[in-house]
Scaffold this motif. Structure first.
Motif, PDB file in Angstrom:
ATOM      1  N   GLY A  92      17.897  30.200  -7.413  1.00 18.94           N
ATOM      2  CA  GLY A  92      16.792  29.508  -7.516  1.00 18.94           C
ATOM      3  C   GLY A  92      17.047  28.105  -8.136  1.00 18.94           C
ATOM      4  N   THR A  93      15.874  27.562  -8.177  1.00 20.33           N
ATOM      5  CA  THR A  93      15.711  26.207  -8.837  1.00 20.33           C
ATOM      6  C   THR A  93      14.844  26.206 -10.000  1.00 20.33           C
ATOM      7  OG1 THR A  93      14.059  25.283  -7.406  1.00 20.33           O
ATOM      8  CG2 THR A  93      16.049  24.871  -6.518  1.00 20.33           C
ATOM      9  N   ILE A  94      15.060  25.076 -10.884  1.00 12.95           N
ATOM     10  CA  ILE A  94      14.156  25.212 -11.780  1.00 12.95           C
ATOM     11  C   ILE A  94      13.649  23.598 -12.174  1.00 12.95           C
ATOM     12  CG2 ILE A  94      15.998  24.480 -13.555  1.00 12.95           C
ATOM     13  CD1 ILE A  94      14.289  26.447 -15.721  1.00 12.95           C
ATOM     14  N   GLU A  95      12.495  23.579 -12.447  1.00 13.61           N
ATOM     15  CA  GLU A  95      11.820  22.256 -12.718  1.00 13.61           C
ATOM     16  C   GLU A  95      11.107  22.163 -14.281  1.00 13.61           C
ATOM     17  OE1 GLU A  95       9.271  20.704  -9.609  1.00 13.61           O
ATOM     18  OE2 GLU A  95      10.513  21.683  -7.972  1.00 13.61           O
ATOM     19  N   PHE A  96      11.251  20.953 -14.921  1.00 15.90           N
ATOM     20  CA  PHE A  96      10.773  20.825 -16.005  1.00 15.90           C
ATOM     21  C   PHE A  96       9.953  19.543 -16.159  1.00 15.90           C
ATOM     22  CE2 PHE A  96      10.733  19.296 -20.535  1.00 15.90           C
ATOM     23  CZ  PHE A  96      10.234  20.341 -21.172  1.00 15.90           C
ATOM     24  N   GLU A  97       8.703  19.643 -16.462  1.00 19.42           N
ATOM     25  CA  GLU A  97       7.803  18.512 -16.291  1.00 19.42           C
ATOM     26  C   GLU A  97       7.279  18.341 -18.159  1.00 19.42           C
ATOM     27  OE1 GLU A  97       6.043  15.146 -15.359  1.00 19.42           O
ATOM     28  OE2 GLU A  97       7.344  16.562 -14.040  1.00 19.42           O
ATOM     29  N   ASN A  98       7.586  17.312 -18.855  1.00 22.80           N
ATOM     30  CA  ASN A  98       7.226  17.211 -20.228  1.00 22.80           C
ATOM     31  C   ASN A  98       6.296  16.289 -20.508  1.00 22.80           C
ATOM     32  OD1 ASN A  98       8.250  14.486 -19.645  1.00 22.80           O
ATOM     33  ND2 ASN A  98       9.841  14.649 -20.995  1.00 22.80           N
ATOM     34  N   GLY A  99       5.733  15.589 -19.424  1.00 18.02           N
ATOM     35  CA  GLY A  99       4.399  15.016 -19.363  1.00 18.02           C
ATOM     36  C   GLY A  99       4.513  13.403 -19.810  1.00 18.02           C
ATOM     37  N   ALA A 100       5.698  13.192 -20.494  1.00 13.26           N
ATOM     38  CA  ALA A 100       5.889  11.809 -21.080  1.00 13.26           C
ATOM     39  C   ALA A 100       6.385  10.903 -19.943  1.00 13.26           C
ATOM     40  CB  ALA A 100       6.695  12.040 -22.329  1.00 13.26           C
ATOM     41  N   SER A 101       6.145   9.550 -20.055  1.00 16.11           N
ATOM     42  CA  SER A 101       6.929   8.598 -19.119  1.00 16.11           C
ATOM     43  C   SER A 101       8.181   8.185 -19.637  1.00 16.11           C
ATOM     44  CB  SER A 101       6.042   7.348 -19.054  1.00 16.11           C
ATOM     45  OG  SER A 101       6.190   6.470 -20.247  1.00 16.11           O
ATOM     46  N   SER A 102       9.214   7.547 -18.782  1.00 19.95           N
ATOM     47  CA  SER A 102      10.281   7.103 -19.358  1.00 19.95           C
ATOM     48  C   SER A 102      10.360   6.188 -20.549  1.00 19.95           C
ATOM     49  CB  SER A 102      11.166   6.466 -18.155  1.00 19.95           C
ATOM     50  OG  SER A 102      11.373   7.438 -17.241  1.00 19.95           O
ATOM     51  N   ASP A 103       9.069   5.359 -20.467  1.00 22.32           N
ATOM     52  CA  ASP A 103       9.015   4.325 -21.302  1.00 22.32           C
ATOM     53  C   ASP A 103       8.602   5.114 -22.741  1.00 22.32           C
ATOM     54  OD1 ASP A 103       9.386   2.283 -19.991  1.00 22.32           O
ATOM     55  OD2 ASP A 103       7.751   1.619 -19.347  1.00 22.32           O
ATOM     56  N   GLU A 104       7.968   5.934 -22.824  1.00 25.47           N
ATOM     57  CA  GLU A 104       7.294   6.698 -23.971  1.00 25.47           C
ATOM     58  C   GLU A 104       8.622   7.668 -24.592  1.00 25.47           C
ATOM     59  OE1 GLU A 104       2.941   7.890 -23.209  1.00 25.47           O
ATOM     60  OE2 GLU A 104       4.498   9.010 -21.972  1.00 25.47           O
ATOM     61  N   LEU A 105       9.523   7.984 -23.620  1.00 28.25           N
ATOM     62  CA  LEU A 105      10.662   8.746 -24.185  1.00 28.25           C
ATOM     63  C   LEU A 105      12.018   7.752 -24.778  1.00 28.25           C
ATOM     64  CD1 LEU A 105      11.283  11.289 -21.267  1.00 28.25           C
ATOM     65  CD2 LEU A 105      10.077  11.684 -23.414  1.00 28.25           C
ATOM     66  N   LEU A 106      11.583   6.641 -24.286  1.00 22.40           N
ATOM     67  CA  LEU A 106      12.625   5.495 -24.714  1.00 22.40           C
ATOM     68  C   LEU A 106      12.150   5.016 -25.953  1.00 22.40           C
ATOM     69  CD1 LEU A 106      13.794   3.568 -21.506  1.00 22.40           C
ATOM     70  CD2 LEU A 106      15.412   5.048 -23.051  1.00 22.40           C
ATOM     71  N   ASP A 107      10.797   4.995 -26.024  1.00 22.19           N
ATOM     72  CA  ASP A 107      10.332   4.320 -27.589  1.00 22.19           C
ATOM     73  C   ASP A 107      10.567   5.684 -28.610  1.00 22.19           C
ATOM     74  OD1 ASP A 107       9.365   2.118 -26.226  1.00 22.19           O
ATOM     75  OD2 ASP A 107       7.229   2.866 -25.894  1.00 22.19           O
ATOM     76  N   ARG A 108      10.332   6.704 -28.448  1.00 22.41           N
ATOM     77  CA  ARG A 108      10.517   7.767 -29.315  1.00 22.41           C
ATOM     78  C   ARG A 108      12.175   7.817 -29.669  1.00 22.41           C
ATOM     79  NH1 ARG A 108      10.057   9.894 -33.554  1.00 22.41           N
ATOM     80  NH2 ARG A 108      10.205  12.247 -33.613  1.00 22.41           N
ATOM     81  N   LEU A 109      12.990   7.509 -28.642  1.00 26.28           N
ATOM     82  CA  LEU A 109      14.453   7.601 -29.057  1.00 26.28           C
ATOM     83  C   LEU A 109      14.739   6.438 -29.831  1.00 26.28           C
ATOM     84  CD1 LEU A 109      17.281   8.607 -28.680  1.00 26.28           C
ATOM     85  CD2 LEU A 109      17.331   7.185 -26.615  1.00 26.28           C
ATOM     86  N   GLN A 110      13.989   5.251 -29.817  1.00 20.23           N
ATOM     87  CA  GLN A 110      14.151   4.045 -30.701  1.00 20.23           C
ATOM     88  C   GLN A 110      13.708   4.651 -32.108  1.00 20.23           C
ATOM     89  OE1 GLN A 110      16.182   1.611 -29.799  1.00 20.23           O
ATOM     90  NE2 GLN A 110      16.038   1.187 -32.011  1.00 20.23           N
ATOM     91  N   GLU A 111      12.670   5.247 -31.940  1.00 30.10           N
ATOM     92  CA  GLU A 111      11.945   5.776 -33.482  1.00 30.10           C
ATOM     93  C   GLU A 111      12.942   6.592 -34.127  1.00 30.10           C
ATOM     94  OE1 GLU A 111       8.068   7.371 -32.955  1.00 30.10           O
ATOM     95  OE2 GLU A 111       7.589   5.519 -31.778  1.00 30.10           O
ATOM     96  N   ILE A 112      13.656   7.390 -33.395  1.00 32.42           N
ATOM     97  CA  ILE A 112      14.412   8.432 -34.060  1.00 32.42           C
ATOM     98  C   ILE A 112      15.694   7.578 -34.490  1.00 32.42           C
ATOM     99  CG2 ILE A 112      15.947  10.467 -33.670  1.00 32.42           C
ATOM    100  CD1 ILE A 112      13.809  11.250 -31.711  1.00 32.42           C
ATOM    101  N   LYS A 113      16.115   6.653 -33.973  1.00 31.90           N
ATOM    102  CA  LYS A 113      17.152   6.081 -34.179  1.00 31.90           C
ATOM    103  C   LYS A 113      17.027   5.098 -35.457  1.00 31.90           C
ATOM    104  CE  LYS A 113      19.847   5.597 -29.812  1.00 31.90           C
ATOM    105  NZ  LYS A 113      20.538   4.558 -28.864  1.00 31.90           N
ATOM    106  N   ASP A 114      15.933   4.527 -35.567  1.00 33.10           N
ATOM    107  CA  ASP A 114      15.703   3.572 -36.631  1.00 33.10           C
ATOM    108  C   ASP A 114      15.126   4.486 -37.902  1.00 33.10           C
ATOM    109  OD1 ASP A 114      15.674   1.442 -35.032  1.00 33.10           O
ATOM    110  OD2 ASP A 114      13.394   1.372 -34.641  1.00 33.10           O
TER     111      ASP A 114
END
Length: 58
Positions: free
Chosen positions: A33-55
């Motif tokens: 079968g297939t699997i789908e995952f929806e985290n509810g965050a936009s790409s921009d929100e995820l990139l902002d969070r990644l930058q926060e983690i890196k900082d």
């Protein structure tokens, strides 16, 4: 230069007879079968969070 005496009583006999019934069936747990995952965050929100983690790590 010796490595000690050989003592047959220390040897263990191993039963190496395997039945097909004991073998692992590689296709028994396959998933087609297939699997789908929806985290509810936009790409921009995820990139902002990644930058926060890196900082925070720096």
């Amino acid at each position: 230069m010796g490595f000690g005496s050989y003592d047959e009583s220390e040897q263990q006999e191993v039963d190496a007879d395997f039945d097909d019934d004991d073998a692992v069936k590689s296709g028994a747990n396959s998933h087609d079968g297939t699997i789908e995952f929806e985290n509810g965050a936009s790409s921009d929100e995820l990139l902002d969070r990644l930058q926060e983690i890196k900082d925070d790590d720096g």
